[in-house]
Write an enzyme that holds these catalytic residues in place. Sequence first.
Site, short mmCIF file in Angstrom:
data_model
loop_
_atom_site.label_atom_id
_atom_site.label_comp_id
_atom_site.label_asym_id
_atom_site.label_seq_id
_atom_site.Cartn_x
_atom_site.Cartn_y
_atom_site.Cartn_z
N GLU A 1 66.31 29.13 68.07
CA GLU A 1 65.64 28.37 66.99
C GLU A 1 64.81 27.39 67.39
OE1 GLU A 1 66.88 26.58 62.75
OE2 GLU A 1 68.15 28.11 63.48
N SER B 1 69.18 22.60 64.95
CA SER B 1 69.93 23.75 65.39
C SER B 1 69.30 24.51 66.43
CB SER B 1 70.33 24.74 64.13
OG SER B 1 70.86 24.43 63.12
N ARG C 1 64.14 32.74 59.58
CA ARG C 1 63.54 31.95 60.58
C ARG C 1 62.33 32.36 61.22
NH1 ARG C 1 66.53 29.04 58.13
NH2 ARG C 1 68.36 27.59 58.95
#
Length: 309
Positions: free
Chosen positions: A297, A215, A166
Amino acid sequence: MFDLPDVRGTLTKDRALDSLTWMRVGGPADVLFQPADVDDLAAFLAALDPSVPVFVMGVGSNLIVRDGGIRGVVIRMGRGFNGIEIGEQVVAGAAALDAHVARKAAAEGLDLTFLRTIPGTIGGAVRMNAGCYGTYVADVLQSVDVVYRDGSRGTIAAADLDLQYRQSTLAEGAVIVSATLNAPKGDADLLEQRMADQLAKRDETQPTKDRTAGSTFRNPAGFSSTGQADDSHELKAWKVIDDAGMRGATVGGAVMNVMHSNFLTNAGGATAADLEELGEQVRKKVYADSGITLQWEIKRVGNPKVSDT
């Protein structure tokens, strides 16, 4: 207000950004710039005062813009940057939707099916090293073309982006304009069926009709049976949120979605402050319960709203 160069695209001052994000929250940008093409973007950045901050925005699928808005220039790329070329490789513009890239590649027997259920654009997918079903952008990315903050252009090899879970590294102010992807070959019909199955599974388990930004927190790294740090991310954020009793928790119009507790949701009338406050409450409660520090995130940008009192 700073001086603005002449452009062929569109410049809008004091542009509200809430309508441009999936969460439907956020204050205005000082200036929103929608460049006509790469030449327009490069000329604008070259002429813009280098002290003016620049933020690149995709379709707002993984973003909270704070209620006070964003100072400087927000760049949002559209039609001049959404092309998809299929050959031995796939070359996709930064504004091309991940889902469209997956579908067009599959029709030509190229497997980028992991992109089908990832919301957002290729530019954002590269920056976040987006992934799904065990495959990440890092597994297929060859290079990206960029325009730097001074208006110069370059090509960056995937290996030089330090793609990790990520995250990636990219020079401050650099704008991704396209990405070249090496896609494995596959049977077009089988790839199409795989994507249909993925969509069905997603719709069964995720609140795809609600106002979310995907998310909220990264899946935390766990520990192996030998006690060593394990970056496989088999430990899921939703599980530690549930264990901490935060499924369904609310602040104002914000809620941790009952269907999937790692989806921070604008259930109606939420402000960016509501959403961020709830997220921080979840992080504190999870840490108190398990000692795990959840990492955001969702990207949070801009300034809090200044109180009138």
